[in-house]
Enzyme design. Sequence first.
Site, PDB file in Angstrom:
ATOM      1  N   CYS A   1     -11.372  24.767 -14.905  1.00 13.17           N
ATOM      2  CA  CYS A   1     -12.742  25.167 -15.205  1.00 13.17           C
ATOM      3  C   CYS A   1     -12.729  26.627 -15.612  1.00 13.17           C
ATOM      4  O   CYS A   1     -11.936  27.417 -15.091  1.00 13.17           O
ATOM      5  CB  CYS A   1     -13.626  25.039 -13.962  1.00 13.17           C
TER       6      CYS A   1
ATOM      7  N   THR B   1      -6.815  16.327 -17.650  1.00 14.54           N
ATOM      8  CA  THR B   1      -6.755  15.863 -19.041  1.00 14.54           C
ATOM      9  C   THR B   1      -6.213  16.938 -19.986  1.00 14.54           C
ATOM     10  O   THR B   1      -6.237  18.132 -19.682  1.00 14.54           O
ATOM     11  CB  THR B   1      -8.164  15.460 -19.514  1.00 14.54           C
TER      12      THR B   1
HETATM   13  C1  FMN Z   1     -14.487  10.154 -17.623  1.00 15.85           C
HETATM   14  C2  FMN Z   1     -13.555  11.056 -16.872  1.00 15.85           C
HETATM   15  C3  FMN Z   1     -14.077  11.982 -15.987  1.00 15.85           C
HETATM   16  C4  FMN Z   1     -13.227  12.842 -15.282  1.00 15.85           C
HETATM   17  N1  FMN Z   1     -13.756  13.733 -14.383  1.00 15.85           N
HETATM   18  C5  FMN Z   1     -12.920  14.525 -13.664  1.00 15.85           C
HETATM   19  C6  FMN Z   1     -13.454  15.418 -12.674  1.00 15.85           C
HETATM   20  O1  FMN Z   1     -14.668  15.471 -12.418  1.00 15.85           O
HETATM   21  N2  FMN Z   1     -12.574  16.209 -11.998  1.00 15.85           N
HETATM   22  C7  FMN Z   1     -11.216  16.161 -12.228  1.00 15.85           C
HETATM   23  O2  FMN Z   1     -10.453  16.889 -11.582  1.00 15.85           O
HETATM   24  N3  FMN Z   1     -10.692  15.305 -13.146  1.00 15.85           N
HETATM   25  C8  FMN Z   1     -11.515  14.493 -13.850  1.00 15.85           C
HETATM   26  N4  FMN Z   1     -10.983  13.618 -14.772  1.00 15.85           N
HETATM   27  C9  FMN Z   1      -9.519  13.588 -14.986  1.00 15.85           C
HETATM   28  C10 FMN Z   1      -8.889  12.435 -14.218  1.00 15.85           C
HETATM   29  O3  FMN Z   1      -9.096  12.557 -12.840  1.00 15.85           O
HETATM   30  C11 FMN Z   1      -7.362  12.381 -14.515  1.00 15.85           C
HETATM   31  O4  FMN Z   1      -6.774  13.579 -14.079  1.00 15.85           O
HETATM   32  C12 FMN Z   1      -7.061  12.177 -15.985  1.00 15.85           C
HETATM   33  O5  FMN Z   1      -7.989  11.314 -16.583  1.00 15.85           O
HETATM   34  C13 FMN Z   1      -5.648  11.639 -16.236  1.00 15.85           C
HETATM   35  O6  FMN Z   1      -5.461  10.380 -15.627  1.00 15.85           O
HETATM   36  P1  FMN Z   1      -5.643   8.972 -16.401  1.00 15.85           P
HETATM   37  O7  FMN Z   1      -4.860   9.063 -17.667  1.00 15.85           O
HETATM   38  O8  FMN Z   1      -5.146   7.941 -15.448  1.00 15.85           O
HETATM   39  O9  FMN Z   1      -7.102   8.839 -16.672  1.00 15.85           O
HETATM   40  C14 FMN Z   1     -11.821  12.756 -15.484  1.00 15.85           C
HETATM   41  C15 FMN Z   1     -11.308  11.813 -16.389  1.00 15.85           C
HETATM   42  C16 FMN Z   1     -12.151  10.970 -17.068  1.00 15.85           C
HETATM   43  C17 FMN Z   1     -11.554   9.966 -18.014  1.00 15.85           C
END
Ligand code: FMN
Length: 375
Positions: A187, A250
Amino acid sequence: MKAKRRAVTAVPRSPDRNAPPTRRTTRRPPAGGIAPAGPLVRESGRTPAPTRLTLESVDLSVDLGRGLVLPNPILVASGTFGYGVEYGDVVEVDRLGAICCKGTTLKPRIGNPTPRVTETPAGMLNSIGLQNPGVDAVIEKYAGVWTSWKTPVLVNVAGESVHDYVEVARRLDGVPGVAGIELNISCPNVGAGGLQFAIDAGAAAEVTAAVRRATDLPLLVKLSPNVADIRPIARAIADAGADALTAINTLSGIAVAPGRRKPLLGNIYGGLSGPAVKPVALRIVYEAAQVVRIPVVAIGGVTELADVLDFLAVGAVAVQVGTAIFADPTLPVRLVDQLAAECAERGLTSYRELIGTALPRKAERPSSKGVEYRP
Ligand SMILES: Cc1cc2nc3c(=O)[nH]c(=O)nc-3n(C[C@H](O)[C@H](O)[C@H](O)COP(=O)(O)O)c2cc1C
């Protein structure tokens, strides 16, 4: 909570495409493994007796430090499972290793302008913008429900200043139902020209240390992949008092709107997630796990058991499932069962033997980078 008791009869086909070939000619009880109940295959003309390896015999528990012991190493990732309660009807939430709830801030946030999500090849871009009702409302609305669950809930905390993070942590401290904190440090630090905490070792350490002083809750800190070298940042966060690292958040990206006159997302920038990011997540976990002594929890593109096993092999002690939940919310619980079955099939009494197998062996290749974490 232990995995459901279920007998594994004979040798099931491994869902792990990288699994070593299963020995089929003789049975040799593995050191510390599960005692065999009979030969796996026909030997000297006798009919084989079925193997009775129970999934319950496999220890899936994982200790993330400061008393946070998860029943199994399959978690759900922040932002992809709401506050958990939304999934109560479709998912056996009590069978998850832990739930990382939606990002929570000091004050309510309405989030970013739309469009906020778009599909990409093997993934998605999102720019939700941390829409949430604020920490006080989260505690009031959800903590009571969390106390009734066996599954620990980790509150994912975000902020725009060190003070924000500290204040949210202080309010969560001692709240029944809150098992720990996961710091989302990807952030912008508004007081430092908008530089993200996660991309600077000093800023990451400062916010980690400040939150550490504010709470006795187990503290996980989430790494950003948007850096040239994760190692100094991982080290700085560990030295500042984090109990565990989670990786990765991400990857920063954009998409182009139809007509090609502007970027597609209302916020221009979004975070890439899903299978497309898995190789990056593997690399970051591999590098971080070699320079810290605290546990590393992997996240990024998990869609099947093979992904879980890959992350364990590069040093993760647990894995979070994120984007894949949108397609199949029942996947994380199935992965718990599949991991137990995989261990039983390989004759392992604990999944921990799968951790770090792809890390460099210090004896063979002494590393100047640090010490691998092996529980
Ligand atoms: C729609 C969405 C919302 C997310 N919101 C957060 C969040 O509020 N805080 C956070 O640390 N990561 C957030 N992430 C990141 C996920 O927790 C994760 O680190 C990331 O998507 C990679 O994992 P994945 O490929 O399995 O989705 C978000 C991801 C997505 C797709």
